[in-house]
Design an enzyme around this catalytic site. Structure first.
Site, PDB file in Angstrom:
ATOM      1  N   GLN A  19     -26.664   1.732  60.505  1.00 11.44           N
ATOM      2  CA  GLN A  19     -26.640   1.241  61.877  1.00 11.44           C
ATOM      3  C   GLN A  19     -27.240  -0.148  62.037  1.00 11.44           C
ATOM      4  O   GLN A  19     -27.021  -0.799  63.060  1.00 11.44           O
ATOM      5  CB  GLN A  19     -27.368   2.229  62.789  1.00 11.44           C
ATOM      6  N   HIS A 113     -28.957   9.341  55.738  1.00 12.65           N
ATOM      7  CA  HIS A 113     -28.851   9.344  57.194  1.00 12.65           C
ATOM      8  C   HIS A 113     -27.368   9.240  57.555  1.00 12.65           C
ATOM      9  O   HIS A 113     -26.873   8.177  57.916  1.00 12.65           O
ATOM     10  CB  HIS A 113     -29.655   8.200  57.803  1.00 12.65           C
ATOM     11  N   ASN A 157     -31.353  13.530  57.241  1.00 11.25           N
ATOM     12  CA  ASN A 157     -31.541  13.378  58.674  1.00 11.25           C
ATOM     13  C   ASN A 157     -30.634  14.354  59.418  1.00 11.25           C
ATOM     14  O   ASN A 157     -29.426  14.380  59.190  1.00 11.25           O
ATOM     15  CB  ASN A 157     -31.186  11.947  59.090  1.00 11.25           C
ATOM     16  N   GLU A 158     -31.238  15.170  60.271  1.00  6.95           N
ATOM     17  CA  GLU A 158     -30.511  16.070  61.173  1.00  6.95           C
ATOM     18  C   GLU A 158     -29.506  16.958  60.457  1.00  6.95           C
ATOM     19  O   GLU A 158     -28.297  16.883  60.666  1.00  6.95           O
ATOM     20  CB  GLU A 158     -29.836  15.278  62.299  1.00  6.95           C
TER      21      GLU A 158
END
Length: 420
Positions: A19, A113, A157-158
């Site tokens: 990102q 991620h 991540n998540e």
């Protein structure tokens, strides 16, 4: 009234490599962006050029008073082809870590991620039986090189996000709708195009966001376990965990069963995965309310974020309490934030979230830190650049950084370890 946090409590902010770094051309997400008919609102391009500007960015974070920086290492950069590692990429991340230490920031690293190397799609992506070994091998290389510099690491991540997104993704063709047999389902043309750009067939194209059935969830659990074992073997002092995205799941009369089922879907089925971890990464943004007919829409008077869910900072403390009733691990808030153009509302979101977190600590819950999402306004996946999550704005024409009031607010709390 002044609220004082524990002496060793860590305040900071977070980013994800894809990102912010820019030009991640070997990633599966790059293929999705470039695919014909792609549903992505924007192409990431240079993003905010953090791969080049990381030293200035880290110095800026420290100047604000922040004490920690959570960032991810990009697998597609480190291992651009199977078993072939980039010395320049690992040198880059070594210097990111060095810059954190030079400026007094505790580095918190995510090994994954969301984005993955394109080449794993040719092996079946996250449905491949090889994925536990492949990811563990990547972790082994990174920790042989950088392990002594990484005090905290999230393998993933998540890990529960795909199960939360399945209904949404079925509408845009990323996964088959519930009740539709995968073998009988035709992928949309843009997804076929993305697979082709990765050199894969459509049935091989299984991105991280598509891990939502029993087989792929089982593989993910095995992958995390193997990665943790590898990391601890090479760097015993590193604290290892993973993160989950958890809304505050609530119910009104008649919705208790649905709320319980949703909590089991997004949390309960993954609890066994964290056994043996050193901490739990908790990520919260809003709440979900369930009634007898399913999820209840927010009231017409409710404030919504740019992401179209409810502005509800009180959710953070409530989710921490709920998790603490099940897990005995230390809790690290690894993401908490809000998409809004009104930075005063971000300040209030931080204030109310931290008030709830402080009350949890007073109740004896072991909370170790708070990392705000995000350090910068950045590329918000298929939503593009329209979502403003950042403590720091970025003019993408000039790459100029502009500190927001929310960054100064969180920084002041970090400097004094207290808030009013």
């Amino acid at each position: 009234m002044e609220l004082v946090f524990p002496k060793d409590f860590i305040f900071g902010s977070a980013t994800a490599a894809y990102q912010v770094e820019g030009n991640n051309v070997n990633s599966d997400f790059w293929a999705e962006e470039q695919a014909e008919g792609s549903p992505y609102a924007d192409k990431s391009g240079d993003a905010i050029d953090h791969y080049r500007l990381y030293r200035e960015d880290i110095a800026l974070m420290a100047s604000l008073g922040l004490k920690a920086y959570r960032f991810s290492i990009e697998w597609a950069r480190v291992e651009p082809a199977p078993g072939q590692y980039s010395n320049s990429a690992i040198a880059h991340y070594r210097d990111v870590l060095a810059a954190c230490y030079e400026h007094g920031l505790v580095p918190v690293v995510a090994m994954h991620h969301f984005s993955s190397p394109q080449w794993i799609m040719r092996l079946g992506g996250w449905a491949s039986p090889e994925i536990p070994q492949l990811f563990s091998r990547y972790c082994e290389f990174v920790f042989q090189e950088l392990g002594s510099l990484i005090p905290y690491v999230l393998t993933f991540n998540e890990i529960n996000l795909p199960t939360m997104l399945r209904e949404i993704f079925s509408k845009i063709g990323i996964v088959p709708p519930v009740g539709i047999d995968a073998a009988a389902w035709a992928a949309p043309k843009w997804r076929e195009s993305a697979a082709l750009l990765c050199g894969a067939a459509p049935n091989q194209y299984v991105t991280f966001h598509m891990i939502s059935d029993e087989v792929t969830i089982g593989l993910l659990k095995e992958t995390h376990s193997m990665a943790r074992e590898t990391i601890k073997r090479l760097s015993p002092a590193t604290k290892v965990g993973l993160s989950m995205a958890l809304s505050d799941v609530q119910s009104i009369p008649g919705g208790e069963g649905m709320a319980e089922a949703k909590w089991q879907l997004v949390f309960g089925q993954f609890v066994s995965m964290v056994e043996g971890d050193d901490f739990f990464g908790l990520q919260n943004y809003t709440r979900e309310v369930y009634g007898p007919e399913g999820q209840v829409r927010p009231a017409e008077s409710a404030e919504l974020t740019q992401m179209k869910y409810e502005y509800y900072p009180e959710a953070l403390g409530q989710v921490v309490r709920k998790v603490a009733r099940t897990l005995s691990l230390p809790i690290f808030v690894t993401e908490h934030g809000v998409a809004t153009d009104d930075d005063d509302r971000r300040v209030e979101f931080i204030r109310k979230g931290l008030q709830g977190l402080h009350s949890c600590i007073e109740e004896g819950i072991d909370v170790r830190g708070y990392l705000h999402w995000s350090t910068f306004d950045n590329f918000e996946w298929n939503s593009g650049y329209g979502m403003k999550f950042g403590l720091i704005a970025v003019d993408r024409n000039t790459q100029e950084r502009k500190v927001k009031k929310s960054a100064q607010y969180l920084g002041s709390i970090a400097q004094t370890n207290s808030m009013i």
